[in-house]
Design an enzyme around this catalytic site. Structure first.
Site, mmCIF file in Angstrom:
data_model
loop_
_atom_site.group_PDB
_atom_site.id
_atom_site.type_symbol
_atom_site.label_atom_id
_atom_site.label_comp_id
_atom_site.label_asym_id
_atom_site.label_seq_id
_atom_site.Cartn_x
_atom_site.Cartn_y
_atom_site.Cartn_z
ATOM 1 N N CYS A 177 -3.036 -26.524 5.626
ATOM 2 C CA CYS A 177 -2.837 -27.745 6.408
ATOM 3 C C CYS A 177 -1.947 -27.386 7.596
ATOM 4 O O CYS A 177 -1.915 -26.229 8.022
ATOM 5 C CB CYS A 177 -2.239 -28.860 5.553
ATOM 6 N N VAL A 178 -1.209 -28.322 8.122
ATOM 7 C CA VAL A 178 -0.404 -28.068 9.318
ATOM 8 C C VAL A 178 0.752 -27.114 9.034
ATOM 9 O O VAL A 178 1.122 -26.303 9.881
ATOM 10 C CB VAL A 178 0.145 -29.393 9.894
#
Length: 471
Positions: free
Chosen positions: A27-28
């Site tokens: 993810c980020v």
């Protein structure tokens, strides 16, 4: 900071080698891994790597916190070294589900349904906070509101209130969209189903208790109450499941040439009748029973309810069980006009942040990694996101986590005994006061002070005697 290949290779070795990785994505900020055996992970070795800012296991995924802007580079190297193919987040979620027991799977289903609609609910909560600042008496003027003193702001506040209330008035529509999508059906039909349950022709659920006469349908001698399900969670959840399964059943068996004429109309028709005749009345009763039980505890032994919820909320975050209380909060907002659970949640976030902040103070100057992680994760927790503080700092040393639980429990007792309520779910942490009904601001601010000071002081004192002192 650049990503060194040797750091990624060390991460692979610390999590049990490339053969222990079933699938992976990112993810980020985090690598999201599904491992064959999480017992093979050497967490001490893993978290000693400069690139790694923390790690934790949640919902069948082992997650390694790398940081924004670096995680994608780390993932690319990991994929090259292990030979794994790029997996979507859904692929990883599906693989992770296989590691869960039936209770964990049920909790995950609720999380998958409610998390996508949280932005709308939180936004509504913030806007309702703005509306209450304008309309609440005694905030800026003695026994008068802003719109009482400045009449020209009245319609401005009215429009804000309309915008804010929309998500709650049509809550079944939001849940229907997310739930039917999660169960494999058409999200559009889920929206229609949800809006159908709050149709203007139905008796509004909020008027049900005070209605002199309940309107009914007469179905060949069988009377069905003609009531809506505003603010209700269970009716739309169960109806969405039925709708999705009927749609999927028909979609596999009806010829393509007539699907448009058969699948959606039949699925919606059957589900609609089932919702008003059986699902709605039964789940309405069950939902009210559950709500009444929670309310009874906080009415009659409020200190115990606050102590348990405040003291154990962060523990529930670790297991993922906190997602089940999203449904309870929304049910309380819909049926009681406010929730007494969410304010305690906001204090739990603050307590975790304060414990992490204390770890930044007690960590030795040469341990820049821990000091930096503790400081940034404390700010994140104060703004409502506790995972970096909990999993990256507090749980690693244990006593900061326990200190945070103690502070949150004390704050929870105070809020429960004063009956502090939020009119909606909002942003946790320090901005949480915006979602609190103004008449309860004073006890909430006192609770905030408790959860800032107590965990901070306890963590610093405990660090002097703990063998698990940060290096």
């Amino acid at each position: 900071m650049s990503v060194k290949r040797e750091d990624v290779l060390e991460i692979i070795e610390a999590i049990g080698g490339k053969d222990n990785i079933r699938t992976a994505t990112h993810c980020v900020t985090r690598l999201r891994l599904v491992l064959n055996d999480e017992k093979k992970v050497d967490k001490e070795r893993l978290e000693a790597i400069d690139l790694v800012k923390g790690s934790f296991s949640s919902n069948g995924q082992f997650q390694v916190v790398i940081g924004q802007g670096l995680v994608n580079k780390a993932y690319q190297i990991l994929a090259e070294e292990t030979g794994i193919e790029h997996a979507s987040k859904q692929d990883v979620k599906d693989a992770a589900t296989q590691n869960l027991n039936p209770l964990q799977r049920a909790i995950k289903v609720l999380a998958d349904i409610f998390i996508p609609i949280l932005p709308a609910i939180v936004t509504a909560g913030l806007l309702m906070g703005l509306n209450n600042i304008l309309t609440g008496p005694g905030i800026f003027y003695d026994e008068k509101s802003v719109i009482d003193v400045h009449k020209q702001w009245a319609d401005f506040a009215s429009i804000i209130n309309l915008i804010a209330n929309t998500a709650f008035v049509f809550l079944p529509g939001l849940i229907g969209w997310s739930a039917v999508k999660r169960f494999g059906g058409s999200p559009l039909l889920g929206i229609v189903l949800g809006l159908m349950l709050v149709h203007p022709d139905l008796l509004n659920a909020w008027s049900y208790a005070s209605a002199e006469k309940i309107p009914t349908w007469n179905l060949f001698g069988f009377e069905v109450d003609k009531i809506g399900y505003q603010g209700q969670v269970l009716p739309i959840l169960f109806a969405s499941y039925l709708l999705a399964k009927i749609e999927m059943f028909l979609d596999k068996r009806v010829h393509d040439s007539i699907k448009l004429l058969v699948v959606a109309p039949v699925a919606l028709l059957i589900t609609g009748f089932a919702a008003f005749i059986l699902i709605g009345p039964v789940t309405f009763f069950i939902g009210n029973m559950l709500t009444d039980s929670v309310v009874w505890v906080f009415d009659h032994v409020s200190w115990l309810g606050g102590l348990l919820y405040g003291g154990l909320y962060a523990v529930m975050v670790i297991t993922g069980m906190h997602h089940t209380f999203l449904a309870v909060d929304l049910q309380l907002v819909g049926s009681e006009g406010g929730t007494f659970l969410w304010p305690i949640l906001a204090l739990s976030n603050i307590a975790q942040g304060s414990a992490a902040l204390a770890m930044m103070v007690v960590a030795k100057k040469e341990n820049e990694k821990l000091r930096g992680l503790a400081g940034t994760s404390a700010i994140s927790a104060y703004l409502g996101i506790t995972e970096p503080a909990m999993f990256g700092v507090n749980l690693r040393y244990r006593y900061p986590f326990i200190s945070a639980l103690i502070g949150s429990a004390i704050g929870g007792v105070l809020l429960a005994m004063t009956g502090t309520k939020a009119f909606s779910i909002g942003v946790g942490g320090l901005p949480g006061f915006l979602s609190i009904i103004p008449e309860y601001w004073l006890p909430f601010f006192i609770g905030m002070a408790i959860c800032i000071v107590v965990p901070f002081v306890l963590t610093i004192v405990w660090s002097k005697f703990s063998k698990n002192e940060p290096a």
